[in-house]
Design a protein around this motif. Structure first.
Motif, short mmCIF file in Angstrom:
data_model
loop_
_atom_site.label_atom_id
_atom_site.label_comp_id
_atom_site.label_asym_id
_atom_site.label_seq_id
_atom_site.Cartn_x
_atom_site.Cartn_y
_atom_site.Cartn_z
N GLY A 73 0.87 -1.18 0.11
CA GLY A 73 0.19 -0.02 -0.14
C GLY A 73 0.79 1.22 -0.19
O GLY A 73 1.76 1.36 0.76
N LYS A 74 0.43 2.28 -0.91
CA LYS A 74 1.27 3.66 -0.91
C LYS A 74 0.74 4.34 0.46
O LYS A 74 -0.50 4.80 0.75
N GLY A 75 1.97 4.68 1.06
CA GLY A 75 1.42 5.50 2.24
C GLY A 75 2.19 6.80 2.57
O GLY A 75 2.96 7.08 3.33
N TYR A 124 -4.89 12.18 1.86
CA TYR A 124 -5.56 11.03 1.56
C TYR A 124 -4.66 10.08 0.79
O TYR A 124 -4.85 9.14 0.33
N ASP A 125 -3.38 10.60 0.50
CA ASP A 125 -2.16 9.92 -0.49
C ASP A 125 -2.01 8.56 0.36
O ASP A 125 -0.99 7.93 -0.24
N MET A 126 -2.49 8.31 1.46
CA MET A 126 -1.82 7.18 2.13
C MET A 126 -2.98 6.16 2.15
O MET A 126 -3.26 4.85 3.13
N ALA A 165 5.79 13.06 -8.98
CA ALA A 165 5.41 11.21 -9.34
C ALA A 165 6.17 10.39 -8.27
O ALA A 165 6.98 9.68 -8.79
N GLU A 166 5.72 10.59 -7.01
CA GLU A 166 6.45 10.03 -6.05
C GLU A 166 6.09 8.71 -5.44
O GLU A 166 6.82 7.83 -5.02
N GLY A 167 4.58 8.37 -5.88
CA GLY A 167 3.91 6.96 -5.34
C GLY A 167 4.64 5.78 -6.02
O GLY A 167 5.20 5.07 -5.33
N ALA A 195 -2.89 1.92 -4.60
CA ALA A 195 -2.13 3.28 -4.59
C ALA A 195 -3.05 4.30 -5.03
O ALA A 195 -3.68 4.14 -6.26
N THR A 196 -3.24 5.54 -4.40
CA THR A 196 -3.75 6.87 -5.03
C THR A 196 -2.74 7.23 -5.78
O THR A 196 -2.00 8.31 -5.55
N LEU A 197 -2.44 6.70 -7.04
CA LEU A 197 -1.30 6.77 -7.91
C LEU A 197 -1.26 7.96 -8.66
O LEU A 197 -0.33 8.83 -8.96
N PHE A 238 1.47 12.85 3.27
CA PHE A 238 0.88 14.03 2.66
C PHE A 238 1.80 14.33 1.63
O PHE A 238 3.15 14.14 1.50
N ASP A 239 1.12 14.61 0.53
CA ASP A 239 1.82 14.89 -1.00
C ASP A 239 1.66 16.30 -1.37
O ASP A 239 0.72 16.48 -1.95
N THR A 240 2.66 16.79 -0.99
CA THR A 240 2.85 18.48 -1.53
C THR A 240 3.18 18.47 -2.97
O THR A 240 3.07 19.37 -3.79
#
Ligand code: BES
Ligand code: MN
Ligand code: ZN
Length: 512
Positions: free
Chosen positions: A285-287, A308-310, A369-371, A394-396, A290-292
């Motif tokens: 699972g993508k955790g 919600y990116d986790m 594009a970190e996920g 993943a919220t990819l 926080f994705d700035t």
């Protein structure tokens, strides 16, 4: 909310006992076949019509009640009913449509409509009677009933009262759900209820973690949640910190976390339900808590939603909770790389080249594009488990939201059997996915002049090239990727996590 199943005898006697059962509302969910001849309802409805002095016929004549699925009539009780042995304060007559016509999707709508009506009354104790349910349908209807009832009563504010100090939303009436069954159906109904409850508990955990703010739900918080789960359900858990992640040479994961002062965590949580010889199913699972966007900073508007990116990670924990509660007889391992994606003087620059754990080098052209960067190292790590299958969640990509909206999760896999099993598990659980392509031709877009690959493939087919990137790390085992960017949470007035795709994953693990 409490759920119990109660056995009533077969036939006439059972019907009397059902009517004599005290409740705030008795729901009679019936097949539309029973009102085909609408002047003269059949079966249990005929009996109810008699006791209620013609209420059913009147409801049919007034078209308050119709054959079409979801049509329902709420009737308030009176002294005459009570005298005749009908001890429910209310009756809710609910048409499930014609069994041969209605699919799972229809049942969700039907049951939701009834639950909404019930929620507008003060009824606390609701007894559900499904008349003449085909056995194969019963399982999913009952699971849905439990899940939908719980969904309707989920209140984040009530679960974390410190976050909103002013008055909370009123608690809903429903507190007890009794499921009427016969000696024939009791075992199957009770099992379906148990599964529905485990799925609902898993979804609640997934929703809580998603909804919590990013200053509370940090990588360390996710790790603590995993440790607590392990304690409560006798799972095994291992958490790696930055030093251990460095020792594993997870260069791609480290590139994402390096701009953040919050420490990263790598969580491995195991459910051993079968012999240790049996190959496990691994959920990754993508955790990103926080994705700035990092140095490739996202625009400000709506950026809060990147808490919600986790949700991929949260769905892995929710699924582990559900299968542990059900004591599933399989080996399942949850793996969660988790960190923040922040801009800073230490952050990765667009153009940086890093070496992933697999040895493949990556030119990071866009730090947003970190996920895929944290996932690729996790996908290499899990090779050690010799998995029967690996599913990453993943919220990819925003591109997946554009392609599929909030209806289906995106499913990518080279393995037709695995893909088909996941699709059908999703259809049954009413938590659907849609298969997307993964052709080698798309790999062209990931070419880099300076490294083995770039981490972005341009705007065309953005969710496909993201999946293609992951495909380069998953040659060693059967693999599927679920892009849940559009399905994991809702925006707008009803902003909140959905708990998806926990129902799909649990149903897949139960069924395959
Ligand atoms: N977490 C986002 C994906 C996302 C965006 C999910 C919006 C839900 C709503 C992901 O890390 C991301 O930023 N992806 C980029 C990829 C792009 C830079 C190739 C995107 O989708 O814009
Ligand atoms: Mn991003
Ligand atoms: Zn992200």
């Amino acid at each position: 909310m409490e759920f119990v199943s109660k056995v009533f005898p077969e036939g006439q006697k059972g019907q009397q006992a059902l009517f004599a059962h005290v409740s705030d509302c008795l729901v009679i969910a019936f097949d539309a076949q029973l009102i085909k001849n609408s002047k003269k309802p059949a079966g249990i409805l005929a009996e109810i019509d008699r006791i209620t002095q013609g209420s059913v016929v009147r409801a049919l004549q007034a078209k308050d009640l119709e054959a079409k699925a979801g049509s329902h009539a709420l009737i308030l009780g009176n002294d005459s009913w009570l005298a005749q042995g009908l001890k429910a304060q209310r009756l809710l007559l609910l048409s499930m449509g014609l069994a041969k016509e209605v699919k799972n999707e229809g049942h969700v709508k039907t049951l939701s409509a009834a639950i909404k009506t019930l929620a507008q009354t003060s009824a606390k104790q609701i007894t559900w009677h499904f008349d003449q349910l085909p056995a194969k349908d019963a399982l999913f209807k009952i699971r849905q009933l439990v899940q939908l009832s719980r969904e309707h009563t989920y209140r984040f504010g009530a679960r974390y009262p410190k976050l909103k100090t002013k008055a909370q939303d009123a608690q809903l009436g429903m507190t007890h759900l009794v499921l009427a069954s016969s000696s024939k159906t009791q075992k199957a109904y009770a099992q379906a209820m148990k599964e529905g409850l485990a799925i609902a508990n898993g979804m609640d955990l997934t929703k809580d973690l998603g909804n919590l703010p990013p200053n509370i739900c940090t990588p360390t918080y996710l790790a603590q949640t995993a440790k607590q789960l392990a304690k409560d359900f006798a799972l095994k858990v291992e958490v790696l910190g930055r030093k251990e992640i460095e020792a594993l040479k997870m260069g791609a994961f480290l590139a994402v976390t390096q701009g953040s002062v919050t420490p990263p965590q790598f969580i491995v949580i195991r459910h051993q339900g079968a012999s240790s010889k049996e190959a496990p199913v691994v959920l990754v699972g993508k955790g990103i808590t926080f994705d700035t966007g990092g140095i490739s900073l996202k625009p400000g508007e709506g950026m809060d939603e990147m808490k919600y990116d986790m949700c991929g990670a949260a769905s892995v924990l929710g699924t582990m909770r559900a299968i542990a509660e059900l004591k599933l007889k399989r080996n399942v391992i949850g793996v969660i790389p988790t960190c923040e994606n922040m801009p800073s003087g230490h952050a990765t620059r667009p153009g940086d080249i890093v070496t992933s754990m697999s040895g493949q080098t990556i030119e990071i052209l866009n730090t947003d594009a970190e996920g895929r960067l944290i996932l690729c190292d996790a996908l290499t790590y899990v090779e050690r488990f010799k998995p029967a299958a690996v599913i990453d969640i993943a919220t990819l990509t925003g591109a997946c939201v554009i392609a599929l909206g909030a209806v289906h999760s995106g499913l990518f896999s080279r393995d037709d059997d695995l893909a088909e099993n996941l699709l059908s598990a999703g259809r049954q659980a009413q938590d659907t996915a849609w298969r997307m392509p993964l052709d080698a031709a798309y790999q062209e877009q990931l070419k880099s002049n300076f490294a083995d690959m770039a981490n972005i493939g341009g705007r065309p087919a953005g969710s496909v090239t993201a999946a293609c990137f992951l495909a380069r790390y998953t040659e060693a085992y059967p693999w599927a990727h679920l892009d849940i960017a559009g399905t994991a949470w809702k925006s707008g007035a009803a902003k909140g996590a959905t708990g998806r795709p926990v129902p799909l994953l649990v149903n897949y693990l139960l069924a395959h």
